[in-house]
Design a protein around this motif. Sequence first.
Motif, PDB file in Angstrom:
ATOM      1  N   GLU A1065     -13.321   5.705   6.004  1.00 29.24           N
ATOM      2  CA  GLU A1065     -12.124   6.255   5.360  1.00 29.24           C
ATOM      3  C   GLU A1065     -11.308   7.084   6.353  1.00 29.24           C
ATOM      4  OE1 GLU A1065     -12.477   8.087   1.575  1.00 29.24           O
ATOM      5  OE2 GLU A1065     -13.690   6.460   0.749  1.00 29.24           O
ATOM      6  N   ASP A1068      -9.495   4.685   8.598  1.00 29.04           N
ATOM      7  CA  ASP A1068      -8.394   4.047   7.878  1.00 29.04           C
ATOM      8  C   ASP A1068      -7.198   4.992   7.806  1.00 29.04           C
ATOM      9  OD1 ASP A1068      -9.655   1.723   7.457  1.00 29.04           O
ATOM     10  OD2 ASP A1068     -10.063   2.015   5.322  1.00 29.04           O
ATOM     11  N   ALA A1069      -7.485   6.237   7.473  1.00 29.16           N
ATOM     12  CA  ALA A1069      -6.397   7.173   7.210  1.00 29.16           C
ATOM     13  C   ALA A1069      -5.788   7.730   8.486  1.00 29.16           C
ATOM     14  CB  ALA A1069      -6.897   8.311   6.321  1.00 29.16           C
ATOM     15  N   MET A1105       5.616   7.955   9.137  1.00 28.79           N
ATOM     16  CA  MET A1105       5.636   9.231   8.437  1.00 28.79           C
ATOM     17  C   MET A1105       4.229   9.623   8.008  1.00 28.79           C
ATOM     18  SD  MET A1105       7.406  11.730   7.432  1.00 28.79           S
ATOM     19  CE  MET A1105       6.820  13.095   6.444  1.00 28.79           C
ATOM     20  N   ASN A1106       3.249   8.698   8.184  1.00 34.89           N
ATOM     21  CA  ASN A1106       1.924   8.954   7.650  1.00 34.89           C
ATOM     22  C   ASN A1106       1.269  10.185   8.243  1.00 34.89           C
ATOM     23  OD1 ASN A1106       2.269   6.747   6.145  1.00 34.89           O
ATOM     24  ND2 ASN A1106       0.907   5.412   7.342  1.00 34.89           N
ATOM     25  N   ALA A1107       0.843  11.072   7.366  1.00 34.55           N
ATOM     26  CA  ALA A1107       0.149  12.306   7.739  1.00 34.55           C
ATOM     27  C   ALA A1107       0.965  13.155   8.696  1.00 34.55           C
ATOM     28  CB  ALA A1107      -1.220  11.996   8.338  1.00 34.55           C
ATOM     29  N   ASP A1129      -7.645  17.404   4.739  1.00 34.72           N
ATOM     30  CA  ASP A1129      -8.065  16.092   4.232  1.00 34.72           C
ATOM     31  C   ASP A1129      -9.462  15.721   4.711  1.00 34.72           C
ATOM     32  OD1 ASP A1129      -5.804  15.780   2.829  1.00 34.72           O
ATOM     33  OD2 ASP A1129      -4.858  14.307   4.136  1.00 34.72           O
TER      34      ASP A1129
ATOM     35  N   PHE B  16      16.349  11.749   2.593  1.00 34.09           N
ATOM     36  CA  PHE B  16      15.087  11.926   1.889  1.00 34.09           C
ATOM     37  C   PHE B  16      14.938  13.360   1.408  1.00 34.09           C
ATOM     38  CE2 PHE B  16      14.110   8.045   4.066  1.00 34.09           C
ATOM     39  CZ  PHE B  16      13.245   7.386   3.202  1.00 34.09           C
ATOM     40  N   CYS B  36       8.064  12.326   1.322  1.00 30.66           N
ATOM     41  CA  CYS B  36       9.502  12.152   1.393  1.00 30.66           C
ATOM     42  C   CYS B  36       9.915  11.137   0.336  1.00 30.66           C
ATOM     43  CB  CYS B  36       9.914  11.645   2.764  1.00 30.66           C
ATOM     44  SG  CYS B  36       9.580  12.851   4.023  1.00 30.66           S
ATOM     45  N   PHE B  57      11.348   5.697  -3.994  1.00 31.69           N
ATOM     46  CA  PHE B  57      10.606   5.267  -2.809  1.00 31.69           C
ATOM     47  C   PHE B  57       9.937   6.514  -2.225  1.00 31.69           C
ATOM     48  CE2 PHE B  57      11.171   4.106   1.876  1.00 31.69           C
ATOM     49  CZ  PHE B  57       9.964   3.432   1.917  1.00 31.69           C
ATOM     50  N   LEU B  59       7.292   8.267   0.648  1.00 28.12           N
ATOM     51  CA  LEU B  59       6.594   8.087   1.920  1.00 28.12           C
ATOM     52  C   LEU B  59       5.398   9.033   1.991  1.00 28.12           C
ATOM     53  CD1 LEU B  59       9.498   8.010   4.526  1.00 28.12           C
ATOM     54  CD2 LEU B  59       8.065   6.098   3.819  1.00 28.12           C
ATOM     55  N   ASN B  60       4.408   8.635   2.798  1.00 28.86           N
ATOM     56  CA  ASN B  60       3.294   9.530   3.138  1.00 28.86           C
ATOM     57  C   ASN B  60       2.431   9.897   1.932  1.00 28.86           C
ATOM     58  OD1 ASN B  60       1.730  11.051   4.865  1.00 28.86           O
ATOM     59  ND2 ASN B  60       2.994  12.889   4.624  1.00 28.86           N
ATOM     60  N   PRO B  62      -1.097  10.263   0.477  1.00 29.92           N
ATOM     61  CA  PRO B  62      -2.465  10.348   1.001  1.00 29.92           C
ATOM     62  C   PRO B  62      -3.384   9.326   0.322  1.00 29.92           C
ATOM     63  CG  PRO B  62      -1.656  12.519   0.434  1.00 29.92           C
ATOM     64  CD  PRO B  62      -0.669  11.542  -0.098  1.00 29.92           C
ATOM     65  N   GLU B  87       0.894  -0.508   2.210  1.00 30.72           N
ATOM     66  CA  GLU B  87       0.569   0.133   3.493  1.00 30.72           C
ATOM     67  C   GLU B  87       1.813   0.466   4.285  1.00 30.72           C
ATOM     68  OE1 GLU B  87      -2.415  -1.527   5.988  1.00 30.72           O
ATOM     69  OE2 GLU B  87      -3.764  -1.898   4.294  1.00 30.72           O
ATOM     70  N   PRO B  89       6.405   0.062   4.235  1.00 30.81           N
ATOM     71  CA  PRO B  89       7.533  -0.305   3.393  1.00 30.81           C
ATOM     72  C   PRO B  89       7.852  -1.790   3.566  1.00 30.81           C
ATOM     73  CG  PRO B  89       8.195   1.286   5.104  1.00 30.81           C
ATOM     74  CD  PRO B  89       6.730   1.095   5.222  1.00 30.81           C
ATOM     75  N   CYS B 110      -5.825   4.113   3.580  1.00 29.26           N
ATOM     76  CA  CYS B 110      -4.952   4.810   4.511  1.00 29.26           C
ATOM     77  C   CYS B 110      -3.773   5.444   3.771  1.00 29.26           C
ATOM     78  CB  CYS B 110      -4.455   3.838   5.567  1.00 29.26           C
ATOM     79  SG  CYS B 110      -3.610   2.441   4.862  1.00 29.26           S
ATOM     80  N   PHE B 111      -2.941   6.137   4.528  1.00 28.07           N
ATOM     81  CA  PHE B 111      -1.718   6.674   3.940  1.00 28.07           C
ATOM     82  C   PHE B 111      -0.805   5.501   3.589  1.00 28.07           C
ATOM     83  CE2 PHE B 111      -3.359  10.432   5.756  1.00 28.07           C
ATOM     84  CZ  PHE B 111      -2.787  11.485   5.063  1.00 28.07           C
ATOM     85  N   ARG B 112      -0.134   5.631   2.470  1.00 24.48           N
ATOM     86  CA  ARG B 112       0.661   4.492   2.025  1.00 24.48           C
ATOM     87  C   ARG B 112       2.055   4.934   1.577  1.00 24.48           C
ATOM     88  NH1 ARG B 112      -3.854   2.218  -1.910  1.00 24.48           N
ATOM     89  NH2 ARG B 112      -4.266   4.448  -1.959  1.00 24.48           N
TER      90      ARG B 112
END
Lengths: 1150, 244
Positions: A1065, A1068-1069, A1105-1107, A1129, B16, B36, B57, B59-60, B62, B87, B89, B110-112
């Motif tokens: 996990e 993945d993250a 933008m992830n994390a 996290d 955003f 966002c 829409f 973003l980010n 968790p 996963e 856009p 994962c972050f989506r």
Amino acid sequence: MKKKRKESTEIKTEDQMELLDISQNEEENEKKSAKQSQDSKRKAKGTVSDDGVLRPVKLSKKELYKAPTVEELNQLKEAENLFHCSILKMQMEELLKEVALSEHRKKLVDSFVQQITDFLQCVPESEVVELDDISWLAGVEVPFLLVPSTAKGKFHMEPPASISLVGSYPLGTCIKPKVSVDLAVTIPASILHPMDAINQRYSRKRALYLAGLARHLSFAKCVGSLHYSCLHGNRLRPVLLLKPPGNDSSKVTLRIHAIPPPDFLKPSRFHPQKNNIRTEWFTGVPNTQPESSEPPTPHYNSTVLGDHLPLSHLQFLSAISAQCPAFGEGVALLKVWLRQRELDQGAGCFCGFLASMLMAYLLSTHKVGKTMNPYQLLRNALHFLASTDLTENGITLAKNPDSKAPSLPEFHAAFSVVFVDPSGHLNLLADMTVFTYKRIQHEASLSLTFWDDPTVDGFQALLMTPKSMLRTYDNVFKLVNLVKLQTSCKKLLLLNELMDHSGNYVLTALPFVLSLLQRGLGERIHLLVHSLPQDPEWPVDSAPPKHKDQPPLSIGLLLNLEHALSVLERGPPADNPKAAEFRQLWGSLSQLRRFQDGAITEAVLWSGNSISHRRFIVLKIINHLLELHADIPKSCIIVAGGQLDDVIACGIQNHTTGEEESLEVVQSYDDLSRKLWQLKDLPLSITSVQGAHQALRYTQVFPPVPVRLDYSFFEKKKNRLGLVPKENNPCPCYIAPIKVIVHMEGSGKWPSEPMAIRHVKAAFHICLRELLCNQHNYRCHATPGYLDVWKDGLVFRIQVAYHREPQILRESLTPEGMLIYRDNAEAQALELETLHKPFLTSTLHGLQQQYGCFGVVCRLAKRWLASQFLLEDIREEAADLLVASLFLHPAPFTPPSSPQVGFLRFLHLLSTFDWKNNPLIVNLNGKLTAVEQTDIKNDFVASRESLPTMFIVTPNDKKVSVWTKEAPSVQMLQRAVMLAAESLRVLETRLDSGEKQDMRVAFRPPLEAYDVLIHLDSKQVPLLAKAVDPPVNTFQRGTHGGQPYASGGALPVIDYDPVRLYLSELRDAFGDLALFFYDPYGGTVIAVLWKPNAFEPKPFKTSLMNARRVKVNDDVATTVPNVEAILQDFRIIGEGLVKRLELRTEKWVV
Amino acid sequence: MAPSADQHARVIPGGFTVLSLRFSEDDAHAALHQLCVKEHRVRAESSTNRPLDRTLFVLNVPPYCTESVITEMFSRFGPVQSVELKERPGASEPSHSGLTKHFTDKHRQCFRVAYIVFRHASGVNAAKRHPENVPLVVSTAERPVRTGIHKWIQQYSDSLIKASSLQQDIDQFMNDYDRQKEEVSVIEGSVTPPRSQTAPRTHIGRSLISNISSVSDIAELRKKFEEDKQRIAVLRAQRKFRPY
């Protein structure tokens, strides 16, 4: 990662710094001198890129097909015919260039020798004093052990009669490194007396004269340092070591030998059967026997005689070498060969001088031709050594020995190894033991086999790889506390021999102790060798070291695994005359036993329940024999190794190291396989059942152990589906599923669509489940992907496969309706699982049958990789292949027969292999021919860029290197190389120290470099007990002791490891932002390394933008990782598993 | 909720709005993730799954925010009709309709990004006006979100399936599959697509050339010689010839 790379290079540079400093000046000078020869090579150099990577050679057609000149033809032909291939010729030429002395160095040596010679000519004369009066020396010690202390005679100093260069330097066979130049100083006849040969008088005068020279030289300005040493460990032949002052000190060592005038004493007085040391003088006890019954003193005799001959030997060798132009280079190669095998130094060595003498012998007996090149000379010399047993059939250089010279049988009677010098009186190999000669023979014949094998890089194996004892021999024992050998001499009644060796009890007892071991170990070993006692070196103002001050001696064994682990030593029948001998050897351990075949024989039975125990039988034998016959207590014998096995120990009670457990798994699998074959009522028949798990090829680090469950520890799932972990209990014990691939026959019934095939496979799983459950009462669990079978306390995971499936996965339809094939990751992954893995497993299973300790070496190697967080990058199969290569391509060694030596060589391979320029070819089952291997290498060079960093080739996988395709990356490989080198260094120094030390050090990963450490709750780490440093407190994990059930019972919790789930996990993250490292065998820490480039502020993008969090500056939005939230996290995702986070670096926290 | 002066929504360049997100409400000092959000506005997309005015829409998102968690969280802005997590856009894909739950692949943790469709357009606007300093909360006392050991044990328990239920899935799929097959063969008149026959390249060339002529022999030797020379040069550059 970058940070760490820097660290590794730093370590390297520090190590190399010294080397560089020394060699720098010289390199420059050498370059000048060798400019001409290099000019021709320049062209070749031009095609090489700077980064040291090979590029494919492109020659135009015109170049290839132009008319050859005669010279070129000859050159090409010679290279091909005489050297097997041209590269070996070039390599040898390069090597000779490296070791040869440069002109600059020669000048330096010459001027230093001149200075010293001039200075020595003016040694002042001194008063005549009694021999035991050494007061005149004032501050300088005599390099001699004055035992017994009484000596008759008079002594005074006088300038030398003559000073001349002898040995390798004037002969032109002197090579780098450790350039030592021999200077013979002739003692004037007036100091000596014709009767001095008796009772060490000559030797003492020689030592005194040397001390006198040392005293005089201590005033010289041109001398940098002044030490005593002795020639080949012979304490009667001290030498004076001189080094030039300042920066030149490491460039040359001048060895001053004091010698008598050439014909001072008649050689016939030193016949090996004559006595020159009187018992009365030596023991101090009045002797009543007549003088004629005094024991012969062959070693003492040859010592004194040897001093008379250096000049004539030099003349002899010079004459021979003048006839053969390649003599010097041939000898140089032989010397390098000897040096790499640690045979060129110490007592009883085969020194460079002997190499020259051997070459001279070969020339004078026309065994080699005068026009041969250095390569041929080396080859013939090795061939001669391998095929001639000098312990039985000695050789002589004397053409017409005078009538008084001893005959060869007389020499054999007195010495173990015989090689007589040109005078016919001196045995050049007087000090060599049988064991050393056998070792030379073994090395020589081994070298020849590598040379003849076109797939082995002979040059590397013969001349470039050092063969240290630890890395060469399966078992190495250290004999410490050598003073105990004094009592051995008494016990073995060796007074005469002790006298002959002038009280050096180590050299006296050694051959006897070793032949005792040889008798006792018998067919358990292939070879028994010992390290050569090294020449001591001490400053001129301190007393000479005692015999007992010597560093420990090493005894090395090459095991014969067929017999080495046997618990029974079967002797002759009771009525056989040899029975008494057997009883004498083994003492009280020998007992009469009756065997199943009816014979009643003497026998010794050793205890040993497990293979790991039985590895110690050899040690027990050594301990027993030495204690019984030589009075050497157990405490004096230390095993270098054996302690390593602990890290892969499985059973606490039985002290097994997994061999037995692996076997049990394989047996259970064989049974399952048989039952699968016999299943009736399957819609399609089975075409193959193949193991695809490392436990089924004996290489699983901790093989699955059958368990019996404590049901109360678990929740039970409804419908009797199986057990489930309870939330508040510790994580249950980890039950690894052992993968088995079952291929079903091809048939028209199989659908031709991937998704449909998946469903049919699932249907097969259910079908197999029904049959196994009904016919054998196994508890099973079918899922779409596999079928778990609970059997004998183990879980087998059966996966049905259809041979056309990968092909079908590659099919796709074009818009025009054409069927095309396109390779894709899914198909490759499936092939890996159902094709490559089973094949590798069965091949390596075979390798284990061939080499008994293949599995255990693999497991040790992988335990190390795991503990250093590398096992996820260098995956199991790749590691297994690396180890397999040690067994299949052992050059220059023999295949390892003990876990430790295999592991050391694994580290050496990993740390030194040139991954950038070479594929590692693992020729499983010998299927690749030499031609194929060459093609592989050429293909590799041609497409290096696109191939994996670590490229491993097997007969089934010549182009892809399936196991290393994804990983390791360049950085991880670099780190692996660095860690392997460091671990090897640490381990070898510890093993070599002769003390019991903690070997686990090499298995503890350095944690300094990481940014965050995630400490885990050890309660939830299922393999906690397997940690490198297992904790004192372990947890109840839901198992009972006792025999597991063969079938039935509730389905256990299978393949449930919270740490692995957590890691997956995390990856993945946060895989884009950080690397996560973990030791899968009981680690309680996850090490996190931020990726530096992920932390640079990036412009705001929806895809990035992830994390991260947004910052707005002047209407421009940028993002950086949201470190606090990420750390948060880590805790959230690992709820219940994470104990605490340790932040090592603050720099990323913005 | 009366918006005061410091409770303005934070809008960044790009349009955003930044919302903050907290895992659980008991930990007031915990670090916050930034979501966002923006109304979904891709004209090219004619999909009815994402009506332009009603789709938000995000973003980010968790990994521990599942569809149901997001539905709950965003219900404060108005009733949520559907949530789609992806996963990265992009256009919405039809989910594998024919597949039953046992055969669908697990998605990565994962972050989506999320596409939230509200029932009314007002939901989108409410979300966009939400101030940053009032964080959304993932796990509350009423609807706790399980992570870590709890979750893994649950996962393990769920992975134990009854063979009969699996068999049902298989039967259902195979029935559909067989029916489709029949239809296809009826339409195409049971003509299987032609297989592309790439003739295996025969290396005739090599066997001819290897008819040993001394010229090519020399060329071969020369080539090898050059290769070896290069090899040596590389090794020399690395000082690989020093036997010590």
